[in-house]
Design an enzyme around this catalytic site. Structure first.
Site, short mmCIF file in Angstrom:
data_model
loop_
_atom_site.label_atom_id
_atom_site.label_comp_id
_atom_site.label_asym_id
_atom_site.label_seq_id
_atom_site.Cartn_x
_atom_site.Cartn_y
_atom_site.Cartn_z
N GLU A 141 -2.73 -10.91 -3.10
CA GLU A 141 -4.02 -10.24 -2.94
C GLU A 141 -5.11 -11.15 -3.47
O GLU A 141 -4.93 -11.85 -4.46
CB GLU A 141 -3.97 -8.93 -3.75
CG GLU A 141 -5.29 -8.21 -3.92
CD GLU A 141 -5.89 -7.78 -2.61
OE1 GLU A 141 -7.01 -8.23 -2.32
OE2 GLU A 141 -5.26 -7.00 -1.87
N CYS A 151 -18.00 13.08 8.79
CA CYS A 151 -17.05 13.61 9.78
C CYS A 151 -17.63 13.38 11.17
O CYS A 151 -18.81 13.54 11.37
CB CYS A 151 -16.88 15.11 9.59
SG CYS A 151 -15.99 15.57 8.12
N TYR A 157 -1.79 -8.70 1.30
CA TYR A 157 -2.94 -7.81 1.08
C TYR A 157 -2.45 -6.62 0.24
O TYR A 157 -2.58 -5.46 0.64
CB TYR A 157 -3.55 -7.30 2.40
CG TYR A 157 -3.84 -8.37 3.43
CD1 TYR A 157 -5.04 -9.09 3.38
CD2 TYR A 157 -2.95 -8.67 4.45
CE1 TYR A 157 -5.33 -10.07 4.33
CE2 TYR A 157 -3.22 -9.65 5.39
CZ TYR A 157 -4.41 -10.35 5.33
OH TYR A 157 -4.68 -11.31 6.27
N CYS A 163 -18.59 19.23 -0.04
CA CYS A 163 -17.97 18.53 1.09
C CYS A 163 -16.56 19.05 1.26
O CYS A 163 -15.79 19.11 0.29
CB CYS A 163 -17.93 17.03 0.81
SG CYS A 163 -16.90 16.15 1.98
N ASP A 173 -0.70 -5.11 5.15
CA ASP A 173 -1.61 -3.96 5.20
C ASP A 173 -3.02 -4.53 5.03
O ASP A 173 -3.63 -4.38 3.98
CB ASP A 173 -1.25 -2.98 4.07
CG ASP A 173 -2.09 -1.70 4.13
OD1 ASP A 173 -2.89 -1.56 5.07
OD2 ASP A 173 -1.95 -0.86 3.23
N CYS A 233 -5.32 0.05 9.56
CA CYS A 233 -6.30 1.14 9.57
C CYS A 233 -7.27 0.97 10.74
O CYS A 233 -8.24 1.70 10.86
CB CYS A 233 -7.06 1.19 8.24
SG CYS A 233 -7.99 -0.31 7.91
#
Length: 457
Positions: A336, A82, A315, A163, A385, A412
């Site tokens: 892919e 984090c 992808y 966690c 993606d 992302c």
């Protein structure tokens, strides 16, 4: 003014960088302070000084930011998992939205008013959202077995089995694994010497199915007394798959290629929306199921399918988005490079009785031209993606050549997204909608979906 190493400064944090570090200025000198958040006034010690800027360590919070919160996890500062747990969730979302916008402006060259950004999709509960966790196993200075997470930017393990991003059952599983290792003298792997056996514990949890998978990554071909480990793990409700993965390479790659079944099935199943997926230890599968459903819902909305379209999903992984799209499209083609993922995708299509999805192994930039130029298969909509590095330029070329009406780009990493959007906008496409989706609460990462349409001449 110029500063040097070990100088102490008082600085007010006005911004946060890409990795969540606080940024402030003292007499025109820029200071980057890890663990400080926007609005903090802190005392910091310079660890590395350059001419116009320096990196400093947070020594003391003099006045905390109104947006600072007490991290749930006592290890939040040391752990690399984090980065922004000390920032209120509302401000985390604001930070992520700004990160997307700033990257599009700085790297993409867009102006703020040509970015039709919609409010970021946040989480109701930004903890315990991950359906997958990988815990490294090692030994501490006293020779005790430890497991937890790597400290930031290092490979030293923080001994922490609880966690707050993972599911609560993880702690119980780790306790069982470590107890078994101690009882039967199963050695932990040591990176420095390459000796020892257990390297990582990989845990996956089906949020809908409640099925649990445990996979021990092992530096060898067998686990001594593994039947005792199986016996204990089987007592956990939902335990479905216990496997070992053989990884004898001296690298940082977590998983090897070979999976051996110790008990149960070799996979677990889970659903996103009304599509069912089989997930093996090696499958790539989104780690936040609650937000994945929202993200894919947006991608589907942006694709705006009425039932007659041909869609390409580049992808495509194990077919997660492809099968989602197949519910509304005439035909979906997924591409892919990982053969095992395509096997999973075909199996998942069959599992759901989906007949209008076909999958190809290969590089998108090679498969697409062949299907397009030799077989005349075109695309009404292309969904991409890509991994963090974004699309290969050759893929962008081929996409534009196929002239789809719409391109839906799921990303992302907003920095590589900005670069690719700039290219597409220079080649006949324009941005229609942009929305961020918080898939990785408490960290600096953020997903984003962009709808682009072909400019009508």
């Amino acid at each position: 003014m110029e500063y040097k190493k070990n100088d102490m400064l008082t600085v007010t944090i006005e911004d946060m960088g890409h990795d969540g570090e606080g940024i402030g200025k003292v007499d025109g000198y820029t200071v980057f302070v890890k663990d400080a958040v926007i609005g903090d006034t802190v005392q910091a010690k310079i660890m590395k000084a350059k001419k116009n800027y320096g990196y400093a360590r947070l020594m003391e919070i003099i006045t905390p930011s109104p947006d600072r919160v007490e991290p749930l996890c006592p290890y939040a500062r040391q752990c690399g998992g984090c980065q922004i747990q000390a920032l209120s969730y509302e401000k985390q979302l604001e930070y992520k939205e700004n990160k997307i916008r700033n990257n599009l402006i700085r790297i993409g060259g867009f102006s703020a008013d040509e970015l039709p950004m919609e409010p970021i999709i946040g989480m109701e509960n930004p903890f315990h959202y991950r359906n997958k966790a990988q815990f490294p196993v090692g030994v501490d200075k006293e020779g005790n077995i430890v497991t937890g997470f790597y400290a930031g930017r290092t490979h030293s393990i923080i001994n922490n089995r609880r966690c707050y991003l993972g599911v609560e059952v993880n702690e119980k599983i780790l306790d069982i694994v470590v107890d078994y290792m101690e009882k039967y003298h199963v050695p932990a792997y040591e990176e420095s010497s390459g000796k020892g056996l257990v390297r990582h514990v990989l845990i996956r949890y089906g949020f809908h199915s409640k099925e649990i998978m445990v996979c021990l990554v092992v530096n060898g071909n067998r686990l001594p007394a593994s039947e005792h480990l199986v016996e204990e793990l089987r007592k956990i409700p939902g335990m479905t798959s216990i496997t070992m993965n053989v990884n004898r390479e001296r690298t940082n790659v977590i998983l090897g290629r070979e999976v051996k079944l110790l008990w149960g099935r070799a996979y677990i199943t889970d659903t996103i929306g009304n599509i069912k997926y089989q997930i093996s230890p090696l499958s790539f599968y989104q780690v936040n199921p609650v937000q994945t459903e929202k993200l894919y819902g947006k991608a589907l909305e942006f694709a705006d399918l009425s039932g007659g379209e041909t869609v390409w999903d580049l992808y495509c992984g194990i077919g997660t988005i492809s099968l989602f799209l197949a519910q509304k499209a005439k035909q979906v083609y997924g591409v892919e490079i990982v053969p095992a993922a395509i096997e999973d995708a075909r199996r998942n299509a069959a599992l759901n009785g989906i007949k209008n999805a076909e999958f190809y192994v290969g590089k998108a930039e090679e498969v697409l031209p062949e299907k397009y130029e030799k077989q005349g298969i075109y695309a009404d909509v292309i969904v991409v993606d890509p991994p963090r590095k974004g699309c290969e330029e050759s893929v962008l070329h081929t996409m534009v050549k196929m002239q789809p009406k719409r391109i839906v780009y799921v990303s992302c990493d907003s920095a590589t997204l900005a670069r690719d959007l700039k290219w597409l906008c220079g080649n006949g496409y324009e941005i229609q909608r942009i929305v961020g989706c918080d898939m990785f609460s408490e960290t600096v990462h953020v997903e984003c979906v962009v709808l682009m349409s072909k400019v009508e001449k």
